[in-house]
Design an enzyme around this catalytic site. Structure first.
Site, PDB file in Angstrom:
ATOM      1  N   ALA A  76      93.209 146.386   4.621  1.00 37.37           N
ATOM      2  CA  ALA A  76      92.800 147.440   5.555  1.00 37.37           C
ATOM      3  C   ALA A  76      91.324 147.299   5.935  1.00 37.37           C
ATOM      4  CB  ALA A  76      93.072 148.811   4.949  1.00 37.37           C
ATOM      5  N   GLU A  77      90.455 147.101   4.944  1.00 37.68           N
ATOM      6  CA  GLU A  77      89.033 147.003   5.249  1.00 37.68           C
ATOM      7  C   GLU A  77      88.723 145.755   6.063  1.00 37.68           C
ATOM      8  OE1 GLU A  77      84.610 147.787   3.553  1.00 37.68           O
ATOM      9  OE2 GLU A  77      86.343 148.314   2.335  1.00 37.68           O
ATOM     10  N   THR A  78      89.417 144.670   5.788  1.00 35.42           N
ATOM     11  CA  THR A  78      89.221 143.450   6.562  1.00 35.42           C
ATOM     12  C   THR A  78      89.566 143.685   8.029  1.00 35.42           C
ATOM     13  OG1 THR A  78      89.662 142.042   4.647  1.00 35.42           O
ATOM     14  CG2 THR A  78      89.958 141.038   6.822  1.00 35.42           C
TER      15      THR A  78
ATOM     16  N   SER B  40      87.231 146.243   9.747  1.00 37.86           N
ATOM     17  CA  SER B  40      85.895 145.674   9.926  1.00 37.86           C
ATOM     18  C   SER B  40      85.855 144.706  11.102  1.00 37.86           C
ATOM     19  CB  SER B  40      85.438 144.956   8.649  1.00 37.86           C
ATOM     20  OG  SER B  40      85.245 145.884   7.611  1.00 37.86           O
TER      21      SER B  40
END
Length: 153
Positions: free
Chosen positions: A74-76, A79
């Site tokens: 999710a963060e990848t 971002s």
């Protein structure tokens, strides 16, 4: 795994970064952690980022997809969307990540799709939906990134 050869970027974004001498697919790769986890970004624009990750190798002791692995995916993806929104003059720094895990996954690939909730001048927020191969929701996440000016040399 983790190769970024199939990423689809809008041509104007490719041109913007190429003019700065930046290899866009390498810049928006999942990095060392993402590579170890087998994350592959399939499509990337400020409007939509899609990536996959294998369940195998990313499980907790019960054999289910680790919640932290979903958070990394999710963060990848969020971002990457934030960086593309900010453009070449900004860097995206995650400041808040929230994940709700709905169901387990034991095998196959999970797919994450990040779409913008808010795209401002100083922050960007993306919703990331992670599904299994049967299109069942595994995780809902929300990432907010601070958009900072690129430091000048």
């Amino acid at each position: 795994m983790g190769e970024q050869n199939h990423v689809k970027f809008p041509q104007e974004v490719i041109d913007e970064y190429a003019a700065l001498g930046v290899d866009l697919p390498a810049m928006f790769s999942a990095g060392h952690l993402g590579t170890r986890m087998g994350i592959e970004i399939k499509e990337a624009s400020a409007e939509r980022v899609v990536g996959t990750m294998p369940v195998e190798g990313n499980t907790q002791p019960y054999g289910l997809l680790h919640g932290g692995a979903s958070a990394v995916l999710a963060e990848t993806l969020g971002s990457v969307g934030s960086m593309l929104h900010g453009g070449s003059s900004k860097i995206a720094v995650g400041v808040d990540l929230n994940c709700t895990h709905h169901r387990g996954a034991r095998s196959g690939l999970v797919t994450g799709v990040a779409t913008p909730v808010h795209r401002g001048r100083s922050t960007a927020t993306y919703e990331i939906v992670i599904t299994d191969e049967q299109d069942r929701r595994v995780c809902s996440a929300r990432l907010t990134c601070l958009l900072r000016d690129v430091p000048t040399a």
